[in-house]
Design a protein around this motif. Structure first.
Motif, PDB file in Angstrom:
ATOM      1  N   VAL A 319      32.937  61.585  43.299  1.00 12.73           N
ATOM      2  CA  VAL A 319      34.147  60.785  43.462  1.00 12.73           C
ATOM      3  C   VAL A 319      33.851  59.374  42.972  1.00 12.73           C
ATOM      4  O   VAL A 319      32.998  58.682  43.526  1.00 12.73           O
ATOM      5  N   LEU A 320      34.535  58.969  41.927  1.00  7.36           N
ATOM      6  CA  LEU A 320      34.313  57.656  41.326  1.00  7.36           C
ATOM      7  C   LEU A 320      35.424  56.699  41.696  1.00  7.36           C
ATOM      8  O   LEU A 320      36.555  57.115  41.924  1.00  7.36           O
ATOM      9  N   ASN A 321      35.093  55.428  41.772  1.00  7.89           N
ATOM     10  CA  ASN A 321      36.162  54.440  41.847  1.00  7.89           C
ATOM     11  C   ASN A 321      35.652  53.092  41.362  1.00  7.89           C
ATOM     12  O   ASN A 321      34.456  52.819  41.395  1.00  7.89           O
ATOM     13  N   THR A 322      36.552  52.294  40.884  1.00  8.45           N
ATOM     14  CA  THR A 322      36.238  50.916  40.523  1.00  8.45           C
ATOM     15  C   THR A 322      37.561  50.176  40.557  1.00  8.45           C
ATOM     16  O   THR A 322      38.611  50.776  40.658  1.00  8.45           O
ATOM     17  N   GLY A 323      37.519  48.871  40.487  1.00  7.84           N
ATOM     18  CA  GLY A 323      38.807  48.176  40.491  1.00  7.84           C
ATOM     19  C   GLY A 323      38.741  46.766  41.007  1.00  7.84           C
ATOM     20  O   GLY A 323      39.350  45.857  40.470  1.00  7.84           O
ATOM     21  N   HIS A 324      37.984  46.540  42.049  1.00  9.59           N
ATOM     22  CA  HIS A 324      38.058  45.233  42.666  1.00  9.59           C
ATOM     23  C   HIS A 324      37.026  44.217  42.178  1.00  9.59           C
ATOM     24  O   HIS A 324      36.921  43.149  42.730  1.00  9.59           O
ATOM     25  N   HIS A 325      36.311  44.560  41.180  1.00  8.95           N
ATOM     26  CA  HIS A 325      35.330  43.603  40.659  1.00  8.95           C
ATOM     27  C   HIS A 325      35.643  43.136  39.252  1.00  8.95           C
ATOM     28  O   HIS A 325      34.841  42.471  38.626  1.00  8.95           O
ATOM     29  N   TRP A 326      36.807  43.485  38.793  1.00 15.98           N
ATOM     30  CA  TRP A 326      37.135  43.132  37.420  1.00 15.98           C
ATOM     31  C   TRP A 326      37.807  41.776  37.341  1.00 15.98           C
ATOM     32  O   TRP A 326      38.994  41.668  37.055  1.00 15.98           O
ATOM     33  N   ASN A 327      37.046  40.764  37.626  1.00 16.26           N
ATOM     34  CA  ASN A 327      37.557  39.413  37.492  1.00 16.26           C
ATOM     35  C   ASN A 327      36.388  38.494  37.195  1.00 16.26           C
ATOM     36  O   ASN A 327      35.237  38.835  37.445  1.00 16.26           O
ATOM     37  N   ARG A 328      36.716  37.343  36.648  1.00 19.45           N
ATOM     38  CA  ARG A 328      35.660  36.414  36.208  1.00 19.45           C
ATOM     39  C   ARG A 328      34.775  35.970  37.345  1.00 19.45           C
ATOM     40  O   ARG A 328      33.579  35.761  37.186  1.00 19.45           O
ATOM     41  N   GLY A 329      35.372  35.786  38.493  1.00 17.71           N
ATOM     42  CA  GLY A 329      34.586  35.317  39.625  1.00 17.71           C
ATOM     43  C   GLY A 329      33.452  36.273  39.970  1.00 17.71           C
ATOM     44  O   GLY A 329      32.312  35.874  40.168  1.00 17.71           O
ATOM     45  N   LYS A 330      33.777  37.533  40.013  1.00 11.49           N
ATOM     46  CA  LYS A 330      32.763  38.523  40.352  1.00 11.49           C
ATOM     47  C   LYS A 330      31.704  38.609  39.262  1.00 11.49           C
ATOM     48  O   LYS A 330      30.527  38.761  39.544  1.00 11.49           O
ATOM     49  N   LEU A 331      32.155  38.552  38.048  1.00 16.98           N
ATOM     50  CA  LEU A 331      31.206  38.624  36.951  1.00 16.98           C
ATOM     51  C   LEU A 331      30.224  37.473  37.017  1.00 16.98           C
ATOM     52  O   LEU A 331      29.006  37.656  36.958  1.00 16.98           O
ATOM     53  N   GLU A 332      30.780  36.287  37.169  1.00 18.93           N
ATOM     54  CA  GLU A 332      29.905  35.122  37.205  1.00 18.93           C
ATOM     55  C   GLU A 332      28.992  35.157  38.419  1.00 18.93           C
ATOM     56  O   GLU A 332      27.815  34.838  38.337  1.00 18.93           O
ATOM     57  N   GLY A 333      29.554  35.540  39.538  1.00 20.75           N
ATOM     58  CA  GLY A 333      28.755  35.590  40.751  1.00 20.75           C
ATOM     59  C   GLY A 333      27.579  36.550  40.621  1.00 20.75           C
ATOM     60  O   GLY A 333      26.506  36.323  41.165  1.00 20.75           O
ATOM     61  N   ASN A 334      27.801  37.622  39.919  1.00 27.81           N
ATOM     62  CA  ASN A 334      26.754  38.616  39.749  1.00 27.81           C
ATOM     63  C   ASN A 334      25.900  38.376  38.511  1.00 27.81           C
ATOM     64  O   ASN A 334      24.973  39.123  38.245  1.00 27.81           O
ATOM     65  N   ARG A 335      26.289  37.383  37.743  1.00 23.40           N
ATOM     66  CA  ARG A 335      25.638  37.089  36.454  1.00 23.40           C
ATOM     67  C   ARG A 335      25.714  38.279  35.508  1.00 23.40           C
ATOM     68  O   ARG A 335      24.777  38.622  34.818  1.00 23.40           O
ATOM     69  N   TRP A 336      26.827  38.920  35.557  1.00 22.92           N
ATOM     70  CA  TRP A 336      27.037  40.039  34.662  1.00 22.92           C
ATOM     71  C   TRP A 336      27.613  39.526  33.349  1.00 22.92           C
ATOM     72  O   TRP A 336      28.556  38.724  33.342  1.00 22.92           O
ATOM     73  N   VAL A 337      27.059  40.005  32.267  1.00 24.83           N
ATOM     74  CA  VAL A 337      27.554  39.636  30.949  1.00 24.83           C
ATOM     75  C   VAL A 337      27.999  40.925  30.271  1.00 24.83           C
ATOM     76  O   VAL A 337      27.222  41.870  30.144  1.00 24.83           O
ATOM     77  N   MET A 338      29.227  40.959  29.868  1.00 23.71           N
ATOM     78  CA  MET A 338      29.758  42.216  29.333  1.00 23.71           C
ATOM     79  C   MET A 338      29.183  42.560  27.961  1.00 23.71           C
ATOM     80  O   MET A 338      29.111  41.717  27.072  1.00 23.71           O
ATOM     81  N   TYR A 339      28.792  43.805  27.844  1.00 21.91           N
ATOM     82  CA  TYR A 339      28.256  44.332  26.600  1.00 21.91           C
ATOM     83  C   TYR A 339      29.069  45.566  26.217  1.00 21.91           C
ATOM     84  O   TYR A 339      29.529  46.308  27.085  1.00 21.91           O
ATOM     85  N   ALA A 340      29.200  45.750  24.927  1.00 20.98           N
ATOM     86  CA  ALA A 340      29.812  46.986  24.445  1.00 20.98           C
ATOM     87  C   ALA A 340      29.044  47.378  23.201  1.00 20.98           C
ATOM     88  O   ALA A 340      28.656  46.512  22.411  1.00 20.98           O
ATOM     89  N   ASP A 341      28.810  48.647  23.057  1.00 18.62           N
ATOM     90  CA  ASP A 341      28.090  49.121  21.901  1.00 18.62           C
ATOM     91  C   ASP A 341      26.725  48.430  21.785  1.00 18.62           C
ATOM     92  O   ASP A 341      26.258  48.120  20.697  1.00 18.62           O
ATOM     93  N   GLY A 342      26.134  48.124  22.910  1.00 19.33           N
ATOM     94  CA  GLY A 342      24.818  47.513  22.917  1.00 19.33           C
ATOM     95  C   GLY A 342      24.759  46.034  22.571  1.00 19.33           C
ATOM     96  O   GLY A 342      23.684  45.445  22.520  1.00 19.33           O
ATOM     97  N   LYS A 343      25.915  45.440  22.359  1.00 21.49           N
ATOM     98  CA  LYS A 343      25.926  44.032  21.972  1.00 21.49           C
ATOM     99  C   LYS A 343      26.833  43.221  22.903  1.00 21.49           C
ATOM    100  O   LYS A 343      27.772  43.767  23.476  1.00 21.49           O
ATOM    101  N   PRO A 344      26.540  41.942  23.018  1.00 22.86           N
ATOM    102  CA  PRO A 344      27.416  41.121  23.853  1.00 22.86           C
ATOM    103  C   PRO A 344      28.856  41.259  23.367  1.00 22.86           C
ATOM    104  O   PRO A 344      29.108  41.205  22.168  1.00 22.86           O
ATOM    105  N   ALA A 345      29.747  41.461  24.288  1.00 21.00           N
ATOM    106  CA  ALA A 345      31.121  41.779  23.891  1.00 21.00           C
ATOM    107  C   ALA A 345      31.993  40.545  23.720  1.00 21.00           C
ATOM    108  O   ALA A 345      33.133  40.635  23.284  1.00 21.00           O
TER     109      ALA A 345
END
Ligand SMILES: *[C@@H]1O[C@H](CO)[C@@H](O)[C@H](O)[C@H]1NC(C)=O
Ligand SMILES: *[C@@H]1O[C@H](CO)[C@@H](O)[C@H](O)[C@H]1NC(C)=O
Ligand SMILES: *[C@@H]1O[C@H](CO)[C@@H](O)[C@H](O)[C@H]1NC(C)=O
Ligand SMILES: *[C@@H]1O[C@H](CO)[C@@H](O)[C@H](O)[C@H]1NC(C)=O
Ligand SMILES: *[C@@H]1O[C@H](CO)[C@@H](O)[C@H](O)[C@H]1NC(C)=O
Ligand SMILES: *[C@@H]1O[C@H](CO)[C@@H](O)[C@H](O)[C@H]1NC(C)=O
Ligand SMILES: *[C@@H]1O[C@H](CO)[C@@H](O)[C@H](O)[C@H]1NC(C)=O
Ligand SMILES: *[C@@H]1O[C@H](CO)[C@@H](O)[C@H](O)[C@H]1NC(C)=O
Length: 484
Positions: A319-345
């Protein structure tokens, strides 16, 4: 219901009763945390919540149209932190969390009507035929769509005691342990309109799941569903024959971490394994510099979490779910940098968060599709739709609240055929991944959140994201069990 910014809808033909809803506006703050102090790739469970705003068009009750707007910041649970603090001393630092979100509720006054559609009696309608989760059908066919139906009071609920299920239920969600005095929210059952819903019975379910593994991968709302299932399967009893087998999955708590990234329990008698793994974004996280504790983390939008890839073959139900972390605040807080196809997106231009989420949801579904033919078991995969938030008159940090205690003020019925969560609905369409559509159902239950009975003494805020338990997540599991 206090706390609702109720705007009466104008326009005449709102004949209905239906209700609702909201529009949200959101604000984001930077969520700056220094979480993660320790071991990567393990993020701590820092919850932020998503935001999705939906505008519901109430003018046509039988076909509510919802449009997801852009996702923004939300606060999910700070409560998790709270719990962290209570349960273990954390070394961790600042506490400035939550992004904000404002939701204004548009409500249609008065529930006067007659929910006549389905012959008023709250009786299970007999089964007809099972459909592909009712994703599409539009006519009034008698196709089974678990997401379409009504809430009915049921004295046989809840399935376990919120006072007793201490072993698996986080205290921050056990509203019986708070100052809350009303518990009517525990006494409802979801009755799909055209589906047969056998009553949940734990020993027969466990027997059916003999030698099987049920896995939840997702954010804190996924964790609520996992905890709910543990409580349902044990009846909340302290001493069922259940073993902690997290180590088999490398889920022991790392030194310095606040909590493990997941939990795995096995019922001795039936050898049934129930697993939860925290992956708020359903994407693969990879520290960019493993020798630097403060490193940024690549968040590969098009690659499912390594944990999921590694153990996929062992699952019988996922059972998968996602949804509540898709915002800049969460990304920055987690230091997540979005990548696609192995490269910074985002080297060329910023990525729209809604598109990023969509890319990930599609990627996960596509990956699952590609793996299913190779799967050694008859794996059933469900994508659970987003769990709605109900902050009224503000957000988590601006006085937003959900103080209504009267159940189903906005109606007790869902009549739409499609899901309110368009992204998940579209992503699974035509695949073997099933939708576990709980969005519209849960939307009717604004009274069932933890609300202001959070365990934090200092901040005067409400948790209108997570649910009191026992409660709504139990229903999600009933719907899941009916479809396994
Ligand atoms: C609501 O639905 C009505 C008819 O179904 C349509 O005319 C109207 O444009 C819709 N409003 C919005 C905001 O979508
Ligand atoms: C309202 O919904 C019904 C049933 O889905 C549909 O047949 C009808 O066309 C809709 N009306 C409008 C104005 O959208
Ligand atoms: C972290 O916690 C431990 C045990 O509570 C304590 O001894 C240590 O000083 C703390 N470290 C920091 C940086 O606060
Ligand atoms: C509600 O439904 C009942 C039974 O279908 C019907 O007798 C009654 O007239 C309806 N009331 C309204 C206000 O439509
Ligand atoms: C328990 O179930 C797993 C499958 O999930 C199986 O591989 C294993 O052999 C079972 N163990 C026992 C003792 O039956
Ligand atoms: C990785 O982090 C370490 C420690 O901060 C640093 O010395 C090193 O230069 C970094 N490596 C790269 C490739 O940035
Ligand atoms: C989501 O991604 C799919 C596949 O790339 C695409 O077809 C669809 O239009 C996207 N939807 C949105 C809302 O961006
Ligand atoms: C908390 O909020 C409630 C409702 O908004 C308000 O009545 C109360 O005074 C607030 N308490 C504090 C300590 O600010």
């Amino acid at each position: 219901m206090k706390g609702g910014n109720i705007i009466k809808l104008r326009g005449g033909h709102l004949s209905i009763v239906l209700v609702v809803l909201m529009l949200a506006t959101i604000l984001l703050w930077a969520w700056d945390k220094s979480y993660f102090a320790s071991f990567l790739p393990v993020t701590r469970e820092q919850f932020m919540i998503p935001v999705s705003e939906y505008v519901v068009n109430v003018s046509n009750r039988s076909s509510i149209s919802t449009k997801p707007k852009e996702e923004m910041g939300k606060s999910e649970d700070e409560i998790a932190k709270l719990e962290d603090k209570m349960k273990e001393r954390s070394n961790n630092t600042d506490e400035k969390d939550q992004p904000g979100l404002l939701i204004q509720k548009k409500e249609q006054p008065g529930k006067s009507t007659n929910y006549s559609d389905a012959g008023s009696v709250s009786k299970p309608t007999p089964p007809l035929k099972e459909s592909e989760d009712g994703v599409t059908s539009s006519s009034s066919s008698k196709v089974c769509n678990y997401a379409k139906g009504r809430w009915v009071e049921d004295s046989r609920r809840p399935w376990y005691s919120g006072l007793q299920c201490k072993k698996w239920l986080s205290i921050m969600w056990a509203c019986r342990l708070t100052k809350r005095k009303d518990f009517s929210y525990e006494g409802y059952r979801w009755q799909p309109e055209n589906c047969y819903m056998p009553e949940f019975e734990r020993s027969s379910f466990l027997r059916r799941m003999q030698d099987k593994t049920i896995a939840f991968i997702g954010d804190s709302l996924g964790r609520q569903q996992f905890q709910s299932l543990m409580c349902m399967l044990t009846g909340g009893e302290e001493n069922p024959e259940v073993d902690d087998v997290g180590r088999e999955y490398g889920l022991a708590k790392a030194p310095g971490a606040l909590r493990p990234d997941g939990w795995v329990y096995r019922f001795r008698n039936t050898n049934t394994t129930i697993l939860y793994y925290w992956s708020a974004s359903l994407s693969d996280l990879e520290p960019l510099n493993r020798s630097d504790r403060a490193t940024n983390i690549a968040m590969h939008l098009d690659r499912p979490p390594a944990f999921m890839r590694k153990f996929f073959q062992q699952f019988d139900v996922l059972v998968l779910n996602t949804g509540h972390h898709w915002n800049r605040g969460k990304l920055e807080g987690n230091r997540w940098v979005m990548y696609a196809d192995g490269k910074p997106a985002e080297e060329k231009k910023p990525l729209d968060m809604g598109n990023a989420k969509n890319l990930t949801v599609y990627s996960v579904v596509r990956w699952v599709e590609s793996q299913l033919p190779l799967h050694p078991r008859n794996l059933k995969v469900f994508f659970r739709t987003i769990s709605p938030r109900h902050f009224f008159n503000g957000d988590w940090n601006t006085g937003g609240s959900c103080d209504n205690k009267i159940p189903l003020l906005g109606g007790n019925e869902v009549v739409q055929d499609g899901s309110t969560d368009i992204v998940v609905q579209n992503a699974v369409k035509g695949t073997k991944v099933k939708i576990l559509d709980i969005t519209a159902i849960s939307q009717l239950r604004d009274e069932a959140h933890v609300s202001r009975y959070t365990r934090r003494a200092i901040l005067n805020t409400s948790d209108c994201l997570h649910w009191c338990m026992p409660g709504v997540p139990d229903t999600w599991n009933e719907l899941l069990i009916a479809q396994i």
